[in-house]
Scaffold this motif. Structure first.
Motif, mmCIF file in Angstrom:
data_model
loop_
_atom_site.group_PDB
_atom_site.id
_atom_site.type_symbol
_atom_site.label_atom_id
_atom_site.label_comp_id
_atom_site.label_asym_id
_atom_site.label_seq_id
_atom_site.Cartn_x
_atom_site.Cartn_y
_atom_site.Cartn_z
ATOM 1 N N ALA A 29 -30.426 -42.324 28.858
ATOM 2 C CA ALA A 29 -29.881 -42.492 30.207
ATOM 3 C C ALA A 29 -28.404 -42.101 30.192
ATOM 4 N N PRO A 30 -27.985 -41.216 31.095
ATOM 5 C CA PRO A 30 -26.572 -40.821 31.143
ATOM 6 C C PRO A 30 -25.729 -41.847 31.895
ATOM 7 N N LEU A 31 -24.517 -42.066 31.416
ATOM 8 C CA LEU A 31 -23.553 -42.922 32.091
ATOM 9 C C LEU A 31 -22.268 -42.126 32.286
ATOM 10 N N TYR A 32 -21.676 -42.233 33.460
ATOM 11 C CA TYR A 32 -20.455 -41.500 33.773
ATOM 12 C C TYR A 32 -19.314 -42.494 33.944
ATOM 13 N N VAL A 33 -18.288 -42.325 33.108
ATOM 14 C CA VAL A 33 -17.142 -43.227 33.114
ATOM 15 C C VAL A 33 -15.933 -42.491 33.680
ATOM 16 N N PRO A 34 -15.411 -42.904 34.845
ATOM 17 C CA PRO A 34 -14.236 -42.241 35.414
ATOM 18 C C PRO A 34 -13.067 -42.227 34.432
ATOM 19 N N LEU A 35 -12.387 -41.112 34.351
ATOM 20 C CA LEU A 35 -11.274 -40.934 33.422
ATOM 21 C C LEU A 35 -10.178 -41.980 33.632
ATOM 22 N N ARG A 36 -10.039 -42.463 34.866
ATOM 23 C CA ARG A 36 -8.966 -43.422 35.168
ATOM 24 C C ARG A 36 -9.097 -44.728 34.390
ATOM 25 N N TYR A 37 -10.276 -44.991 33.812
ATOM 26 C CA TYR A 37 -10.457 -46.227 33.052
ATOM 27 C C TYR A 37 -10.102 -46.081 31.577
ATOM 28 N N VAL A 38 -9.987 -44.836 31.084
ATOM 29 C CA VAL A 38 -9.712 -44.624 29.666
ATOM 30 C C VAL A 38 -8.361 -45.234 29.299
ATOM 31 N N GLU A 39 -8.327 -45.978 28.214
ATOM 32 C CA GLU A 39 -7.144 -46.673 27.695
ATOM 33 C C GLU A 39 -6.711 -47.857 28.565
ATOM 34 N N SER A 40 -7.526 -48.232 29.530
ATOM 35 C CA SER A 40 -7.239 -49.442 30.313
ATOM 36 C C SER A 40 -7.843 -50.645 29.593
ATOM 37 N N ASP A 41 -7.620 -51.842 30.126
ATOM 38 C CA ASP A 41 -8.141 -53.051 29.472
ATOM 39 C C ASP A 41 -8.932 -53.924 30.443
ATOM 40 N N GLU A 42 -9.620 -53.312 31.385
ATOM 41 C CA GLU A 42 -10.397 -54.076 32.366
ATOM 42 C C GLU A 42 -11.883 -53.764 32.260
ATOM 43 N N ASP A 43 -12.689 -54.765 32.609
ATOM 44 C CA ASP A 43 -14.133 -54.554 32.680
ATOM 45 C C ASP A 43 -14.461 -53.719 33.910
ATOM 46 N N PHE A 44 -15.451 -52.839 33.779
ATOM 47 C CA PHE A 44 -15.894 -52.050 34.933
ATOM 48 C C PHE A 44 -17.335 -51.620 34.713
#
Length: 492
Positions: free
Chosen positions: A320-335
């Motif tokens: 199953a593919p999952l797409y993670v928005p780039l804006r979350y990379v290196e952040s520290d929040e759950d999404f």
């Protein structure tokens, strides 16, 4: 003594020692004064007779016709009476039904109170007078413990009422005031609210005859008149947001709609504060992401109109593919990542923990069926609420194309320049909202002591504006924090 002062003292006299029924008496008084028929509803022992007696006590030398017996015959000339009261009305008794119909048709200018303990939708439908009754005055079933204790402490006698003779309303005054009430203008706010309620009725197949709309607006005008105003206010309409409409379903529909209608009208100058509030949390996230993340260039794919990291995971032997928005990379929040249907995948939870590697957890409920099987079975709509507990699935790296990439640096500079402009615009906009909310609160507060103002609805309106005021202050403080954060860094 001014008329407003006189009516104020009159209301105090007729509502004394009947706790938590004051507004019912006031609304009954207004409806009686403008000559409209209403149904006084309450369970046995709720105080219907007391309320009716208090309303009658507000008028001087009334010629009263009380109808209480099933087989009681009506007099030939009902116009000889100023008020007709049906006590303990029984809609299942044919004689009572016939008497009510005669009274409604032949009462001329007499006021009419129909009192009973049978639910309005049953009593009025059974009698076939739903469209001929202006409103329902519904008494609460009981009183609160605080009100009961106060009543017992004061040893109030609810059965007696003393109204100074100089305060009571004569028939001549009633006629004169009704002529003056007709001259009161309906404000744009009042007309808008009535129009929006009418739309709600049309959309929900609720029939309200024109005669009833006219009668209700006369009551609104009467409230303004006794407050010494020549034009109505929003607060004069508050009784429309109470259960006056008859059927339980109708009451629920109109009351819920009325709350939104009044809220939107009160905030008409700042509609976005409800419909599209500024997201200061997102502003802070974007600023922190620009200032405190590396300038790495990551391998991404455009998905849902933004660059995303593509991860492919296997659950229950199914990819199953999952797409993670780039804006979350290196952040520290759950999404929640996006699935292939461009929806947030609520059964998968991610967090980069300030790094470029993504920690993935999955809902235990999908371990045996996978994600795609969930879609195929038509269960994607049920995924908004996880069914099991989240369990660690794994940590996946993000492929770095280049460290400290010049294009990323330039992109961050451009974004930060845009954010500086956004901060200034947002700060000015929210400061203006704060001032408008302060003015709105003061406008509402000006009606605090108005006669016939529904106190509970008034309080809720004030509380709602106060909550928005405080949330706007919080937004402004976060905008300021974002501004100071940028100013404290010399990265770009």
């Amino acid at each position: 003594m001014t008329l407003t002062k006189r009516i104020s003292e009159l209301m105090q006299a007729i509502t004394a020692s009947i706790p938590e029924r004051e507004f019912c008496i006031q609304l009954g008084f207004l409806t009686t004064l403008v000559g409209e028929p209403f149904y006084l509803y309450g369970r046995s022992g709720s105080g219907k007779s007391l309320v009716a007696d208090r309303i009658v006590a507000a008028f001087k030398n009334l010629r009263i016709l009380n109808i209480g017996k099933r087989d009681q015959e009506l007099p030939e000339k009902l116009e000889n009476y100023d008020i007709i009261i049906f006590k303990s009305f029984n809609p299942f008794e044919e004689k009572s039904k016939a008497n009510v119909h005669i009274a409604i048709e032949d009462r001329h200018k007499s006021s009419l109170i129909i009192s009973g303990d049978i639910r309005p939708e049953v009593a009025l439908n059974r009698t076939e007078i739903t469209d001929k009754i202006t409103l329902i005055v519904a008494l609460p079933d009981s009183i609160s413990s605080d009100a009961l204790c106060n009543l017992l402490m004061t040893q109030g006698d609810t059965t007696s009422v003393h109204v100074p003779i100089g305060l009571t309303v004569t028939n001549e005054e009633k006629i004169q005031w009704n002529e003056e009430i007709k001259k009161v203008a309906l404000s744009d706010d009042t007309l808008h609210i009535i129009g929006e309620i009418a739309k709600t009725c049309d959309e929900n197949n609720i029939y309200v005859p024109i005669r009833k709309w006219i009668a209700l607006t006369n009551i609104i005008k009467a409230a303004a008149f006794f407050n010494g105003r020549s034009e109505t206010r929003i607060t004069d309409t508050f009784f429309l947001g109470t259960p006056i409409w008859g059927r339980t379903m109708t009451n629920t529909t109109i009351i819920e709609s009325y709350k939104n209608i009044v809220r939107n009208r009160i905030l008409k100058e700042i509609p976005d504060i409800i419909n599209n509030p500024y997201d200061a949390d997102d502003l802070l996230r974007r600023v922190k992401h620009i200032l405190f993340t590396s300038n790495n260039l990551y391998e991404t794919k455009m998905f849902n109109n933004e660059p995303c990291i593509l991860y492919k995971i296997n659950i229950a032997g199914e990819p199953a593919p999952l797409y993670v928005p780039l804006r979350y990379v290196e952040s520290d929040e759950d999404f929640n990542p996006l699935n292939e249907l461009k929806q947030e995948e609520k059964r998968v939870r991610c967090n980069f923990h300030g790094t470029s590697s993504c920690t993935i957890s999955i809902d235990s409920a999908i371990k045996s069926i996978g994600l795609r099987n969930t879609y195929a079975r038509g269960l994607q709509g049920q995924q908004t609420k996880p069914q099991g507990k989240f369990e660690d699935f794994g940590t996946l790296p993000t492929y770095i194309l280049m460290e400290n990439a010049p294009e990323v640096i330039e992109q961050k500079k451009a974004l930060l320049a845009d954010i500086r402009v956004e901060i200034q615009t947002a700060a000015e906009h929210e400061t203006k909202n704060l001032q408008t909310l302060r003015n709105v609160f003061n406008d509402i507060k000006a009606s605090k002591d108005d006669l016939f103002c529904h106190k509970e609805f008034f309080k809720k309106s004030q509380e709602q504006v106060t909550e928005l005021f405080e949330s706007t202050k919080t937004i402004i403080s976060k905008i300021k924090e974002a501004h100071e954060l940028i100013a404290s860094q010399n990265t770009f």
